[in-house]
Design a protein around this motif. Structure first.
Motif, PDB file in Angstrom:
ATOM      1  N   LEU A  49      -7.824  -9.105   3.511  1.00 27.24           N
ATOM      2  CA  LEU A  49      -9.267  -9.275   3.621  1.00 27.24           C
ATOM      3  C   LEU A  49      -9.627 -10.172   4.794  1.00 27.24           C
ATOM      4  CD1 LEU A  49     -10.097  -9.749  -0.175  1.00 27.24           C
ATOM      5  CD2 LEU A  49     -11.021  -7.936   1.265  1.00 27.24           C
ATOM      6  N   PHE A  50      -8.884 -11.255   4.966  1.00 25.97           N
ATOM      7  CA  PHE A  50      -9.158 -12.192   6.057  1.00 25.97           C
ATOM      8  C   PHE A  50      -9.051 -11.498   7.409  1.00 25.97           C
ATOM      9  CE2 PHE A  50      -8.332 -15.343   9.253  1.00 25.97           C
ATOM     10  CZ  PHE A  50      -9.017 -16.467   8.854  1.00 25.97           C
ATOM     11  N   ASN A  51      -7.981 -10.783   7.651  1.00 23.61           N
ATOM     12  CA  ASN A  51      -7.738 -10.203   8.964  1.00 23.61           C
ATOM     13  C   ASN A  51      -8.656  -9.027   9.281  1.00 23.61           C
ATOM     14  OD1 ASN A  51      -5.129 -11.337  10.499  1.00 23.61           O
ATOM     15  ND2 ASN A  51      -4.828 -11.559   8.295  1.00 23.61           N
ATOM     16  N   ILE A  52      -8.972  -8.219   8.288  1.00 30.04           N
ATOM     17  CA  ILE A  52      -9.894  -7.108   8.529  1.00 30.04           C
ATOM     18  C   ILE A  52     -11.325  -7.614   8.702  1.00 30.04           C
ATOM     19  CG2 ILE A  52     -10.975  -5.085   7.477  1.00 30.04           C
ATOM     20  CD1 ILE A  52      -8.284  -4.452   8.675  1.00 30.04           C
ATOM     21  N   LEU A  53     -11.756  -8.499   7.819  1.00 27.82           N
ATOM     22  CA  LEU A  53     -13.140  -8.958   7.873  1.00 27.82           C
ATOM     23  C   LEU A  53     -13.403  -9.934   9.019  1.00 27.82           C
ATOM     24  CD1 LEU A  53     -13.885  -9.347   4.063  1.00 27.82           C
ATOM     25  CD2 LEU A  53     -14.666  -7.552   5.598  1.00 27.82           C
ATOM     26  N   ARG A  54     -12.367 -10.504   9.580  1.00 28.06           N
ATOM     27  CA  ARG A  54     -12.565 -11.313  10.783  1.00 28.06           C
ATOM     28  C   ARG A  54     -13.117 -10.436  11.910  1.00 28.06           C
ATOM     29  NH1 ARG A  54     -14.200 -15.440  13.810  1.00 28.06           N
ATOM     30  NH2 ARG A  54     -13.249 -15.378  15.860  1.00 28.06           N
ATOM     31  N   HIS A  55     -12.682  -9.203  11.983  1.00 30.72           N
ATOM     32  CA  HIS A  55     -13.037  -8.320  13.096  1.00 30.72           C
ATOM     33  C   HIS A  55     -14.046  -7.234  12.743  1.00 30.72           C
ATOM     34  CE1 HIS A  55      -9.857 -10.069  15.578  1.00 30.72           C
ATOM     35  NE2 HIS A  55      -9.051  -9.971  14.547  1.00 30.72           N
ATOM     36  N   PHE A  56     -14.179  -6.944  11.437  1.00 29.36           N
ATOM     37  CA  PHE A  56     -14.999  -5.796  11.059  1.00 29.36           C
ATOM     38  C   PHE A  56     -15.975  -6.143   9.931  1.00 29.36           C
ATOM     39  CE2 PHE A  56     -11.001  -3.959  12.646  1.00 29.36           C
ATOM     40  CZ  PHE A  56     -11.475  -3.045  13.575  1.00 29.36           C
ATOM     41  N   GLU A  57     -17.020  -5.334   9.883  1.00 33.87           N
ATOM     42  CA  GLU A  57     -17.898  -5.287   8.721  1.00 33.87           C
ATOM     43  C   GLU A  57     -17.597  -3.982   7.992  1.00 33.87           C
ATOM     44  OE1 GLU A  57     -22.678  -4.819   7.685  1.00 33.87           O
ATOM     45  OE2 GLU A  57     -22.027  -5.258   9.740  1.00 33.87           O
ATOM     46  N   ILE A  58     -17.400  -4.057   6.679  1.00 36.03           N
ATOM     47  CA  ILE A  58     -17.168  -2.851   5.883  1.00 36.03           C
ATOM     48  C   ILE A  58     -18.523  -2.265   5.518  1.00 36.03           C
ATOM     49  CG2 ILE A  58     -15.951  -1.866   3.907  1.00 36.03           C
ATOM     50  CD1 ILE A  58     -14.121  -3.412   5.740  1.00 36.03           C
ATOM     51  N   ASP A  86       4.046  -2.033   4.071  1.00 40.37           N
ATOM     52  CA  ASP A  86       4.634  -2.866   5.124  1.00 40.37           C
ATOM     53  C   ASP A  86       5.016  -4.246   4.599  1.00 40.37           C
ATOM     54  OD1 ASP A  86       4.144  -0.725   6.717  1.00 40.37           O
ATOM     55  OD2 ASP A  86       2.553  -1.656   7.902  1.00 40.37           O
ATOM     56  N   VAL A  87       4.135  -4.837   3.774  1.00 41.34           N
ATOM     57  CA  VAL A  87       4.400  -6.176   3.240  1.00 41.34           C
ATOM     58  C   VAL A  87       5.640  -6.162   2.345  1.00 41.34           C
ATOM     59  CG1 VAL A  87       3.538  -7.961   1.659  1.00 41.34           C
ATOM     60  CG2 VAL A  87       2.025  -6.985   3.392  1.00 41.34           C
ATOM     61  N   ILE A  88       5.727  -5.202   1.447  1.00 38.05           N
ATOM     62  CA  ILE A  88       6.865  -5.157   0.528  1.00 38.05           C
ATOM     63  C   ILE A  88       8.155  -4.823   1.260  1.00 38.05           C
ATOM     64  CG2 ILE A  88       7.811  -4.027  -1.518  1.00 38.05           C
ATOM     65  CD1 ILE A  88       4.834  -3.475  -2.265  1.00 38.05           C
ATOM     66  N   ALA A  89       8.075  -3.905   2.204  1.00 34.29           N
ATOM     67  CA  ALA A  89       9.273  -3.513   2.942  1.00 34.29           C
ATOM     68  C   ALA A  89       9.868  -4.697   3.686  1.00 34.29           C
ATOM     69  CB  ALA A  89       8.946  -2.386   3.917  1.00 34.29           C
ATOM     70  N   THR A  90       9.008  -5.521   4.293  1.00 34.81           N
ATOM     71  CA  THR A  90       9.534  -6.659   5.043  1.00 34.81           C
ATOM     72  C   THR A  90       9.885  -7.834   4.143  1.00 34.81           C
ATOM     73  OG1 THR A  90       9.160  -8.124   6.935  1.00 34.81           O
ATOM     74  CG2 THR A  90       7.251  -7.633   5.579  1.00 34.81           C
ATOM     75  N   ALA A  91       9.050  -8.091   3.099  1.00 32.49           N
ATOM     76  CA  ALA A  91       9.269  -9.256   2.242  1.00 32.49           C
ATOM     77  C   ALA A  91      10.439  -9.070   1.286  1.00 32.49           C
ATOM     78  CB  ALA A  91       8.006  -9.578   1.447  1.00 32.49           C
ATOM     79  N   ALA A  92      10.658  -7.846   0.823  1.00 31.41           N
ATOM     80  CA  ALA A  92      11.708  -7.613  -0.170  1.00 31.41           C
ATOM     81  C   ALA A  92      12.966  -6.989   0.422  1.00 31.41           C
ATOM     82  CB  ALA A  92      11.181  -6.718  -1.285  1.00 31.41           C
ATOM     83  N   PHE A  93      12.799  -6.161   1.472  1.00 29.18           N
ATOM     84  CA  PHE A  93      13.943  -5.420   1.983  1.00 29.18           C
ATOM     85  C   PHE A  93      14.312  -5.773   3.422  1.00 29.18           C
ATOM     86  CE2 PHE A  93      11.840  -2.824  -1.233  1.00 29.18           C
ATOM     87  CZ  PHE A  93      12.898  -2.468  -2.053  1.00 29.18           C
ATOM     88  N   GLY A  94      13.476  -6.583   4.093  1.00 29.87           N
ATOM     89  CA  GLY A  94      13.780  -6.936   5.470  1.00 29.87           C
ATOM     90  C   GLY A  94      13.657  -5.766   6.421  1.00 29.87           C
ATOM     91  N   ILE A  95      12.794  -4.804   6.091  1.00 30.33           N
ATOM     92  CA  ILE A  95      12.637  -3.592   6.896  1.00 30.33           C
ATOM     93  C   ILE A  95      11.216  -3.535   7.458  1.00 30.33           C
ATOM     94  CG2 ILE A  95      12.598  -1.051   6.816  1.00 30.33           C
ATOM     95  CD1 ILE A  95      14.701  -1.250   4.574  1.00 30.33           C
ATOM     96  N   THR A  96      11.089  -3.233   8.750  1.00 33.47           N
ATOM     97  CA  THR A  96       9.774  -3.097   9.373  1.00 33.47           C
ATOM     98  C   THR A  96       9.359  -1.631   9.352  1.00 33.47           C
ATOM     99  OG1 THR A  96      10.194  -4.976  10.834  1.00 33.47           O
ATOM    100  CG2 THR A  96       8.450  -3.444  11.490  1.00 33.47           C
ATOM    101  N   CYS A  97       8.164  -1.367   8.827  1.00 36.93           N
ATOM    102  CA  CYS A  97       7.694   0.020   8.701  1.00 36.93           C
ATOM    103  C   CYS A  97       6.540   0.350   9.643  1.00 36.93           C
ATOM    104  CB  CYS A  97       7.232   0.288   7.265  1.00 36.93           C
ATOM    105  SG  CYS A  97       8.544   0.369   6.051  1.00 36.93           S
ATOM    106  N   ASN A  98       5.543  -0.538   9.728  1.00 33.57           N
ATOM    107  CA  ASN A  98       4.304  -0.273  10.463  1.00 33.57           C
ATOM    108  C   ASN A  98       3.750   1.095  10.074  1.00 33.57           C
ATOM    109  OD1 ASN A  98       2.132  -0.500  12.144  1.00 33.57           O
ATOM    110  ND2 ASN A  98       3.325  -1.022  13.973  1.00 33.57           N
ATOM    111  N   GLU A 106       1.814 -11.264   9.798  1.00 36.84           N
ATOM    112  CA  GLU A 106       2.149 -10.335  10.878  1.00 36.84           C
ATOM    113  C   GLU A 106       1.759  -8.902  10.502  1.00 36.84           C
ATOM    114  OE1 GLU A 106       6.013  -8.826  13.523  1.00 36.84           O
ATOM    115  OE2 GLU A 106       6.255 -10.419  12.038  1.00 36.84           O
ATOM    116  N   CYS A 107       2.037  -8.513   9.250  1.00 32.40           N
ATOM    117  CA  CYS A 107       1.651  -7.176   8.773  1.00 32.40           C
ATOM    118  C   CYS A 107       0.134  -7.009   8.813  1.00 32.40           C
ATOM    119  CB  CYS A 107       2.161  -6.948   7.353  1.00 32.40           C
ATOM    120  SG  CYS A 107       3.951  -6.798   7.208  1.00 32.40           S
ATOM    121  N   ALA A 108      -0.591  -8.059   8.409  1.00 32.52           N
ATOM    122  CA  ALA A 108      -2.057  -7.989   8.377  1.00 32.52           C
ATOM    123  C   ALA A 108      -2.646  -7.910   9.779  1.00 32.52           C
ATOM    124  CB  ALA A 108      -2.622  -9.191   7.628  1.00 32.52           C
ATOM    125  N   GLN A 109      -2.045  -8.622  10.721  1.00 31.41           N
ATOM    126  CA  GLN A 109      -2.518  -8.548  12.100  1.00 31.41           C
ATOM    127  C   GLN A 109      -2.293  -7.157  12.677  1.00 31.41           C
ATOM    128  OE1 GLN A 109      -0.353 -11.919  13.699  1.00 31.41           O
ATOM    129  NE2 GLN A 109      -2.148 -13.257  13.559  1.00 31.41           N
TER     130      GLN A 109
END
Length: 532
Positions: free
Chosen positions: A484-493, A181-193, A150-153
């Motif tokens: 990497l999966f979510n960014i490279l699905r839509h973009f070229e770096i 965002d990943v650590i905040a939600t995975a470790a603390f249950g907090i959504t940051c975006n 969800e964070c990656a999307q």
């Protein structure tokens, strides 16, 4: 009186800063001539050369040596090169080298001294390690996968909303925000975006803690080389603001969980269960050859020995573990991700192969990817493994009792004393042509099924080795792959001319970072053409 003070001062200066200059010569250990006061740290401290580059230069100066000497200000350090010796220090003789050197005291920097990385008491460390290791098993990561995805999307969607054909992005900053965002939600249950909410507390605090400007860098060097002096002066690395912030976040988290009986598959829950005496013993999870990354490290069975499950755990202990987990993700994992993106930007043939694999997995799953889908991506794993080969740091260990290093070349054995410091120059080992041909070239194919067997044991050490390896390697790798999966699905770096190639280390930073800006371009892919 003045004469007496002068003699005492001269004696201290001689003992601390002059006498060590001849230490390695007296031990018949190869070394590069140091300078008074700074030792071999002159160029790093004045930001003329990165510490990894200094170690690499000395490493290459003595190609046939098992080790070489280094002077870190007045501290003598033995830098070991030989894979078999590295195996002994990190695995076989772990009881001699079971910890990192202390860089903080409980009363000045409690959150820094009580975390899993820094704990000096071996029994306490083993208890915490055994308690926390179930947080990072494959079964727990499966539970966290949807949160990461969800964070990656959100990460990808933020840039998809922009209308520019090529979007300029500071990749290091963007990866830090994703990691937050990943650590905040995975470790603390907090959504940051954090991309939408640029100034959220978690991101601001992480940036402040990991920003090693001139003052903090100087404090870090002094703490690592003269901990007794810094303790006497009561100067710590973290300020009260950091301690108060994480103490508040964790205390509020614990209170809400206990009040509402919330159970989440994370380290805070495991520590709370251990405090109540309800923690369950779990055997270390063996490495799954199909689903685990090549770079992932296995948990050592030694961790389970003598592990007490009724240990005393304070809120401060829990906060310390949460802090090191947060910092590991904010800085270390985000650095790995940003290096991967940067390397792919200047290696279009590798990026094209990864795009192809991502598109195939996306089409096969209908876009509803699962943990197993990411973990089975072979080229993705090759890219992350090669990124970690090219951009690691170094490891350290401290001897807790005397030790002897024998030699086969007829030279007398080298005696190690209690308290001696060992460094393992992972960056230099990973860039040694004997171990990795053409080491400056970013070549994911080194980790293909056909070639990875060529990698010699104990020459690939991105997450360390032995019982004191990185507990969060699987978490970090999964997080990076999802990004990497979510960014490279839509973009070229793409490179937009704001980064010098070949890449160089930033001499102003303590850890590995690119010199100059991390600004690259995100070019939207034509996915209709891909599907057709």
């Amino acid at each position: 009186m003045f004469l007496l003070l002068s003699i005492v001062a001269f004696g201290l200066i001689y003992y601390l800063y002059i006498k060590p200059l001849w230490y390695w010569r007296s031990r018949n250990v190869p070394y590069e001539n140091p300078l008074p006061i700074f030792g071999n740290m002159v160029k790093p401290i004045f930001r003329r050369e990165h510490i990894l580059s200094v170690l690499n230069r000395i490493y290459r100066k003595f190609p046939n040596a098992q080790y070489f000497g280094f002077i870190n200000f007045h501290q003598t350090v033995l830098v070991i090169k030989d894979p078999e010796l590295i195996k002994k220090v990190t695995v076989k003789d772990f009881d001699v080298f079971p910890r990192h050197r202390a860089i903080a005291s409980d009363d000045i920097d409690p959150l820094l001294s009580k975390n899993l990385f820094s704990i000096q008491d071996i029994h306490k460390w083993r208890h915490f390690r055994a308690t926390l290791s179930p947080s990072f098993t494959s079964s727990k990561l499966r539970m966290m996968f949807d949160l990461m995805q969800e964070c990656a999307q959100n990460f990808a969607n933020y840039f998809l909303q922009k209308g520019d054909e090529i979007i300029e992005v500071d990749l290091k900053d963007a990866c830090r925000r994703f990691a937050t965002d990943v650590i905040a939600t995975a470790a603390f249950g907090i959504t940051c975006n954090s991309l939408e909410n640029q100034n959220n507390e978690f991101y601001i605090m992480g940036r402040d803690v990991t920003n090693f400007g001139r003052i903090k860098a100087l404090k870090f060097f002094l703490i690592t080389t003269s901990p007794a002096l810094m303790k006497f002066l009561r100067i710590g690395l973290f300020g009260d603001e950091v301690t108060k912030f994480f103490t508040r976040i964790v205390s509020d988290n614990i209170r809400i969980r206990e009040k509402q009986n919330i159970v989440r598959p994370d380290m805070i829950n495991l520590l709370l269960e251990a405090r109540k005496g309800k923690a369950k013993k779990e055997r270390p999870e063996p490495k799954d050859q199909e689903l685990d990354s090549f770079a992932a490290v296995e948990e050592s069975e030694i961790i389970q020995k003598d592990a007490s499950w009724q240990m005393e755990i304070s809120d401060q202990d829990i906060t310390a573990q949460a802090l090191i987990f947060f910092l590991g993700g904010f800085e270390t994992t985000s650095t790995m991700m940003s290096f991967a993106f940067a390397e792919l930007a200047v290696k279009p043939e590798a990026q094209k192969k990864l795009h192809k694999e991502i598109d195939e997995v996306f089409e096969k799953t209908g876009g509803k990817i699962k943990y197993e889908d990411i973990q089975r991506m072979k080229y993705m794993d090759m890219v992350t493994s090669e990124t970690l080969r090219k951009w690691p740091a170094f490891l350290d260990r401290e001897a807790v009792k005397p030790y002897t290093i024998s030699q086969d070349n007829g030279k007398p054995p080298l005696k190690i004393k209690k308290g001696d410091i060992i460094w393992i120059p992972v960056y230099s080992i990973h860039h040694d042509p004997k171990h990795f041909p053409n080491p400056e070239n970013f070549d994911p194919e080194r980790f293909s099924d056909e070639r990875k067997h060529e990698i010699k044991p104990f020459t690939y050490l991105p997450f360390g080795m032995g019982p004191r390896n990185c507990i969060g390697s699987r978490f970090a790798l999964l997080e990076a792959k999802i990004a990497l999966f979510n960014i490279l699905r839509h973009f070229e770096i793409v490179s937009i001319g704001k980064q010098t190639v070949p890449f160089k280390l930033d001499v102003t930073q303590i850890g590995p970072n690119l010199r100059g800006e991390y600004v690259f371009g995100l070019k939207k892919r034509n996915l209709n053409a891909v599907s057709n």
